[in-house]
Structure formats: C-alpha cells, structure tokens
Write a protein that holds these residues in place. Structure first.
Motif: not given
Lengths: 366, 366
Positions: A40, A42, A44, A183-185, A260, A277, A279-280, B9, B11-14, B16-18, B324, B356-359
């Motif tokens: 669950e 989120a 990208f 949203c990101a780029t 990613e 996905k 994680d890393d 890592v 992307r935007g303010h979330l 994406e990877s760790s 980004v 990231i939190v679930p949307t």
C-alpha cells in the motif's frame, strides 16, 4: 512496515548484498493474488507506466490520424536502448506529425546500448534527445498535442493539455486522485505521480483484461499490449530484461521497467497485474523480483523455463568470465508468491542459512 | 539485526528510494567512536582494502628494489578510472620489474572514465587489462612476485605466495583469522575475505596511527597513505568521490571505495578508522554514508565545508539539468555519529516525516 529481503547477491557461498522490496499481484477486481511487503506504500512508477501514458495517444484517435502502426505504438511505450531501429522509428513518429527531433523536450542522452553509443562516438555525432530512452514516448506526446490542436511547446509541463490527459488516465486506471502532493519530475522532465504499489498492479490487471474499462480504453490498451508483446525488441533493447523475458514467454506476459527499481507487468491468461518495487532502487533486484513473480504465476514449458532460468538467477562473473556469485530471489519467495502468502519465518531462516556470519575473533586486533 | 535506513533518495518532496547500512568508527585500541547498525557482521572489503593489500609490496622491499615512487605506490592502492596518466603509470610499474600488460591477470575492462573510454573507441584500440580499474594493484602483485623470486604466473590464486602474503597482512591488521569459509573471488580474480565491519575500521585506525604495528609496517603504511593523500587523482579519477573528497580535505582524510557499497577510511588527526557498508551494495549510498561520517568527525573550515557539501547531499538532475531530487543522509545521522550513539526513535521519526505516505484511495480501482 519494513519490507522483507527479497533478493540476495552472493559471492562465493556467502551473501554479499541484499535487496528489500514489495510485490503486489492483483486481479481486475482488486482481489489480492500475492502481497509481499508493504504493497500500500506509494511509489513513483516512473517509466513502468508508459503503456498507460500512451493510452491518450490511441484513445484520442491521434495514433490513427497520423498513421502510427505497431512499431510506433511499441516505441510510445518503450524505454529503448537507442539502437538504430529505435531511433529510426522515433524519427518517423515525429515526421508523421510534422515535427523534428528539435521539438523533443526529454533532453539529450547517449544510447544505453554500448554498440550504439560507440557508433556515435566513432562518427563524432553528438548524442541528442532522439537517443533519450524516452524519446518514443515524447514523440507520442507531440503527436497527441498536434491531434488536440494545441501547441506542443512545453508539453512536459503538468498543466499542458497533454500531461493533463495523461494524468486523467493514470488516475482512472489506478483509482487514485493525483494531486500536487504526490507529483515529482521524472528524468525526462514529465510529471510522475506517486501511486500505491497495489494500485499499479490493479491498473495493469484492468487494462490486460479490459474489465471495468470503457470499450474504447480496453481496445486502446489491447492495441498497445499487442504492439509491445508482438515485438519486444522495440520496448527495451538487445539483452535487456523486458525484451528477453517477453520474447522467451512470447505473448504470455507483458513487463515494463522503470527507474529506481520499479517494474510493472501483466499476465493475460491469468488476468493478473503485477507491480514490484525494490526499496533501494536497484534494477538488478527489481528484475529478480519480477522474475520470481513470473516463475510463481506462469506455468512454463521446459523450453520456456530454460530460457527464463538465467533471468531468475543471474550469474556474476569476474573480468575473466569465471562465475564468482549470483543474484537470486531468496529461498521461499517463488513459493510464497505462488501460494499468495507472506514470507514465513521458515522462509527467512532458510534464506539466512546462506548469509554471512561473523567470523572468529582474536582477542586483539593489532 | 536489521540495519537502519541511513540514506534517502528523494524526488520532489517525497522519498523515492532508501538505503540501509552500517557504519563503524574505531580507534587503534578498538574503542568505539561510532557504531550505527550491525558493525560486527562480516562484509567483503573488496577494493576498499587495497592499501592493506599493498603493504607487502612496501614491507618486503620490493617497491624500493624496483624503484617505485609515490606515483607507483598510489596506483598500487587505486581503483583508477583508466585515464591516460593512470595507465601510463601502470605500464611503467610493469616495465620496471621486466613485465608487460600481457602478464596482468585481472581481465580486460573499458576505462570507467567516459572520455578515456571514448578515446579508445575512436582509435579502435581494444580495451585491455591495463585499463582494468585494479591494474595498478595487479602490477604491484607482479612486482612483489619478482622480488620474492617466484613465478608471477597465477599470482591471483589464493595459494600463490603473493596472495598468501596479502592474506597474512589482512589477518594481522584486522585481527581476524581468514579461512576458506570466508573466502570468495573478487571481480579482478584475487581472493577477497569477509571481515567484520568494525575490524576493517580497526585495521585502518591501527595503520593510520601506527599503534600496535611493527615499525616496518607503520612506516610502510605511512608511505602508502602519503602517496594516496598526496595525489588523490591517482587513487580514483576525475569527478570521483575518493579523489574529490581527499582533494577537498587535503591531507586530513584517507578514503577508499570498494564494489558493492563498501568504503574504508582514516582520519589521521583523530586517530580513527572508518568502515561503512551499504546493505544493498549501492555506491551512491556508501558515498553518502562516508560523507556523513566525515562531516560528523572532522572539524571543517568554511571553504572545506563548501567543497564537501555537494558530496554530503548530491543533486539528482533531469536530462535537461533541472534538479528533481537528491541523495542525502537521513536526518540525525551526522549528529548520531558525532555523538557516538545509535539512531534514536526521534531521528527515525524526523526522517520519516519526509517519506511517502499512502495517498487517498477511491473505493473502486477501475
């Protein structure tokens, strides 16, 4: 929730590195086929949803109006390697709607295919946006803008009619409302929206079955899936996972990578969508996770299994070509996915047997 | 023990990877300076211990006998990028002991430096073992064999006198007995022995201070550290972490990367050794972990801090050069290392704020 280790990288008989991640498998009704880790959360989707991003190109009638055939549609869904044929098709996509490579806004990139990159170096040709792995998708965006009667300039912006159309389809197929907060780029400058992993799987289940979709959308998705599975060499490139797996399992599976460590897929005969996905963010691990998922869910003939086994467990070789380790799913992962259950303590213990254990220590370190 | 997330890592303010991992900082007496994660787990040091592997070359008198100066010693410790100067020095190392590139057993590899690789493509010259990132170390091994009066052929094998000499020094400096149970093969075909992370840090603390070492070993280590820190461009290459960080913190730090996310280092003024390992093997994360460690332990002048800040938090750019996202240590990591404590629940919560939190979900996915 901490995701479990799903992929091990061994050297000799010890585990050198490990990758955590999550795997979601669902049908078109949202029934869970398998849920490993936090499905669950989120993520990208990056390029793993290019097929979804290409739906407006077909649904709008743009592809038909500008004479796009199977090859053009496959390239619109591709993260291609910049090989000669890829680039030729992208050039043609642009020409067909009266545009040129100069109109691409994805940025320049050298081909990821080494032979193609070296060919450019030899001729002294500068790398250009044509060779960007996303150039086919971007050519499709320009074509869509033309068909919509809007200026393609700035088509990568989230408020451009092209990206608004794309976001509507991503939201509809995943069932998620996409706001600025998620949203990101992307690396190619278009928006990418964070979506829960199981909703990505749901989107592909819906599209591969057509269930819950309008006839128009179901037909558009079918055309895109057929284009990709019909010539997998166009979707990625020589030697790459997407291409080799779709070729080995001809017509039985759709898979698409994203940056990613994300991967999406669909199994038509089972009516299932898949999203994984790492994680890393490691591609090598996302590939192993997708391979494990396909091995669990897809009955394979001996020949298919042989072709596939090298993708399930990949050898790591020294620079003189001797095998020194491997990249493989953890013990129990394929079974857990097949049985639709979580990894058990027994699975994890089985896997840990091969992990590095601290070595004997002498009292002094000097 | 599950290692904590140490690098994000975004992307935007979330996020994406760790990346998870462990960091060990110890002094020459084995006193813990910092211990983040499981520092007792054994890891393959790979190329991060090239300086230790080069000790027999100096201690035996081989380097002096064959006229190896600072440049040759730096290359013996290097994972170089295959740039012109690197290759010229390796060629000279071989010539000085009467050998040629054909005697290298590391295997062929294209230069990792893109300009150097492209130069080979343009001239049509085949890549050779000379360009292998480990060729300097291997030239040193051949030189050592010559000095020991043994045939260099097969010098990569664990039972060759050269590798036996290397293993003795790795065992002595780490305080670990190295058996076949912890031995695997490195990418350049030599043995690599799994060693607990804190023992790698201990080895570098002992060598940088000379404490607990024989005068001969302490002097040999000093020569090698000086050679590396004196010209960091030889240890890695243009734009690379080892080179840029050692240049930015001139003479104040030694750092050396290894494959699969391992990093070793030493801080002479503090008498500390450092070893970090990223669980998943990512170099980008190991670099951020080492950068966080140095930021915590090394008082820096404003100019040093400016040079260093881009290595502590690295920008991720789109293909058109727009930022980004970024690769950065988690909040609290630098403080935790500085204070010699574990990451607290508060650190982890602070960090999770940006995850990231679930949307929001709509009831149906179609």
């Amino acid at each position: 929730m901490t995701n479990p280790v799903l992929v091990e990288v061994t050297r000799g008989h010890l585990v050198e590195s490990s990758h955590r991640g999550a795997i979601a498998v669902v049908d078109a009704h949202g029934n869970c086929g398998a849920a490993i880790g936090d499905v669950e959360a989120a993520v990208f989707p990056r390029s793993s949803v290019k097929l979804i991003q290409a739906l407006p190109l077909v649904e709008s009638g743009a592809a038909e109006a500008f004479g796009y055939g199977e090859e053009e549609l496959a390239l619109a869904c591709a993260s291609h390697s910049g090989e000669r044929r890829h680039v030729a098709i992208v050039r043609r996509m642009l020409e067909k709607c009266g545009h040129s490579p100069a109109d691409l806004e994805c940025g320049a990139q050298a081909p990821s295919n080494l032979a193609a990159a070296n060919a450019l170096v030899r001729t002294g040709e500068a790398s250009s946006p044509l060779y960007n792995t996303c150039s086919g998708k971007h050519a499709g965006f320009i074509c869509l803008a033309c068909h919509l009667g809007v200026d393609p300039t700035g088509y990568v912006a989230s408020n451009h009619p092209v990206q608004r159309a794309v976001a509507v389809v991503v939201a509809a197929t995943t069932g998620i409302s996409l706001g600025a907060d998620v949203c990101a780029t992307d690396g190619c400058s278009i928006p990418t929206y964070a979506v829960p992993l199981d909703r990505l799987a749901l989107a592909f289940a819906g599209l591969i079955t057509g269930e819950g979709q309008s006839p128009q959308r179901a037909a558009a998705a079918r055309r895109l899936f057929d284009a990709c599975m019909g010539d997998p060499s166009l979707v990625a490139g020589t030697g790459r996972f997407c291409t080799e797996v779709m070729e080995a399992l001809s017509g039985r599976v759709f898979v698409k990578t994203g940056a990613e460590g994300i991967y999406c897929g669909a199994i038509p005969e089972a009516g299932l969508g898949i999203a994984v996905k790492c994680d890393d963010g490691a591609t090598r691990a996302a590939e192993a996770m997708m391979a494990a998922t396909l091995a669990a869910l897809l009955p394979m003939a001996a020949a298919e299994r042989d072709l596939f086994s090298q993708r399930l467990t990949r050898s790591i070789a020294s620079r003189v070509g001797v095998k020194v380790g491997e990249i493989r799913p953890v013990a129990g992962l394929v079974d857990a996915i097949r049985e639709g259950r979580s990894l058990t303590r027994e699975d994890i213990i089985r896997s840990a047997d091969s992990s590095i254990v601290p070595t004997a220590r002498s009292p002094s370190g000097g």
